[in-house]
Design an enzyme around this catalytic site. Sequence first.
Site, PDB file in Angstrom:
ATOM      1  N   ASN A 114       0.756  -1.225   0.047  1.00  0.00           N
ATOM      2  CA  ASN A 114       0.117   0.022   0.052  1.00  0.00           C
ATOM      3  C   ASN A 114       0.818   1.304  -0.183  1.00  0.00           C
ATOM      4  OD1 ASN A 114       0.291  -1.208   2.478  1.00  0.00           O
ATOM      5  ND2 ASN A 114      -0.108   0.738   3.371  1.00  0.00           N
TER       6      ASN A 114
ATOM      7  N   CYS B 144       0.531   7.730  10.327  1.00  0.00           N
ATOM      8  CA  CYS B 144      -0.056   8.098  11.525  1.00  0.00           C
ATOM      9  C   CYS B 144      -0.982   7.227  12.231  1.00  0.00           C
ATOM     10  CB  CYS B 144      -1.025   9.499  11.387  1.00  0.00           C
ATOM     11  SG  CYS B 144      -0.183  10.889  10.321  1.00  0.00           S
TER      12      CYS B 144
HETATM   13  C1  LIG Z   1      -6.492  -0.341   3.113  1.00  0.00           C
HETATM   14  C2  LIG Z   1      -5.805  -1.527   3.315  1.00  0.00           C
HETATM   15  C3  LIG Z   1      -6.078  -2.252   4.503  1.00  0.00           C
HETATM   16  C4  LIG Z   1      -7.220  -1.914   5.227  1.00  0.00           C
HETATM   17  O1  LIG Z   1      -8.324  -2.293   4.749  1.00  0.00           O
HETATM   18  P1  LIG Z   1      -9.973  -1.687   5.156  1.00  0.00           P
HETATM   19  O2  LIG Z   1     -10.934  -2.091   4.375  1.00  0.00           O
HETATM   20  O3  LIG Z   1      -9.639  -0.063   5.315  1.00  0.00           O
HETATM   21  O4  LIG Z   1      -9.973  -2.065   6.764  1.00  0.00           O
HETATM   22  C5  LIG Z   1      -5.238  -3.386   4.666  1.00  0.00           C
HETATM   23  N1  LIG Z   1      -4.402  -4.010   4.099  1.00  0.00           N
HETATM   24  C6  LIG Z   1      -3.813  -3.021   2.881  1.00  0.00           C
HETATM   25  C7  LIG Z   1      -2.598  -3.666   2.153  1.00  0.00           C
HETATM   26  C8  LIG Z   1      -4.663  -1.668   2.775  1.00  0.00           C
HETATM   27  O5  LIG Z   1      -4.219  -1.121   1.719  1.00  0.00           O
END
Ligand SMILES: *Cc1c(COP(=O)(O)O)cnc(C)c1O
Length: 386
Positions: free
Chosen positions: A153, A328
């Site tokens: 991410n 954060c």
């Molecule tokens: C956004 C994200 C999450 C969290 O997902 P939610 O649906 O917001 O709980 C977990 N892992 C990765 C790699 C993400 O990008």
Amino acid sequence: MQRPIYLDCHATTPVDERVLEAMLPYFRESFGNPASVGHFYGWEAEAAVKLARETIANSINATPEEIIFTSGATEANNLAIKGVAEAYHHKGRHMITVQTEHNAVLDPFAYLESLGFEVTYLPVQSDGLIDLQQFEAAIRPDTILVSVMAANNEIGVLQPITEIGQICRDRQILFHSDAAQAIGKIPLDVMTMHIDLLSLTAHKIYGAKGIGALYVRRRNPRVNLAPQLHGGGHERGMRSGTLYTPQIVGFAKAIEIAIASQVEEQKQALNLRQHLWQRLRELDYIILNGHPTQRLAGNLNVSFSNINGQALMLALQPIVAISSGSACTSAKTAPSHVLMALGHSKELAYASIRFGIGRFNTFDEIETVANHVVMTVRSLQHDTLN
Ligand SMILES: *Cc1c(COP(=O)(O)O)cnc(C)c1O
């Protein structure tokens, strides 16, 4: 006030109009509870959920019974990791993950360590990829689970999921992957990739927030999970709670659109990203974070040396919504653990930007952002050098 240009698509994305349209009837007249088996309203909602489940299952080459709806990828990761730990602890208490995982993976593992499980956190190479030989060497006779994300991410890096899956299958170890950033953007196939558990979420691909799913393999092998939410026994006992019909319908629509337009959309994102990178390379002291090609098309992550990261963010805020190289978590700001895992200093990690390019970004927006970043970085570097 003009709204800043949105380039933070790894954090979340706007709901696509087509997704919203698909969702609306299930807030209004078709508001039934899919678990109400005794009347029309329930049947209607149940039919919509059934169709959505099929669409989502098909998109990853799974069967509908293998899809467990959750509130998002965070919950899916928790269910997968803690659910396997609880169900398989008699087989072993060792698990393997990677230092650059999302906190929604790292934190459940940290919790399990507090209960007496042992976790190996694999390092990554300077390009963000794990070393497969190092991974194989970390496997022990008591390893019960491996968790490696499909797409990162922060730096967009795509881990070699097929190879990892094959190694796990050969050793009969369960393989979980967090695909929150990968679903809809790269092809995912739980059969050829030998994935046993896969976490998904809707809001990174133009669906609503608050809905996701966990794929749980039912055959060869059948994965057992200890539920983490107890209640009415929904989702075959693995996740209780009334299903969110509108979000589920929208989630399926979002996946359907993303897959139908995947090739074209990723090509456009890649073009925009390459243009942005080409423009930013005009700058001195710029570093590309993550593998140059084995990454998500819409991801660009760069660090600037000789610059104050906070000053950079402040200067760019009115123009563009981006994420900095800091995470954060609750109130405190720490340097990104992902950039630190690449071997960066704290200063360099702070002086970093993650650009997340998505479906609705245009060439003109990228050009405007590039102009501002180049200008801002030059003036800040000038300040620090003098
Ligand atoms: C956004 C994200 C999450 C969290 O997902 P939610 O649906 O917001 O709980 C977990 N892992 C990765 C790699 C993400 O990008």
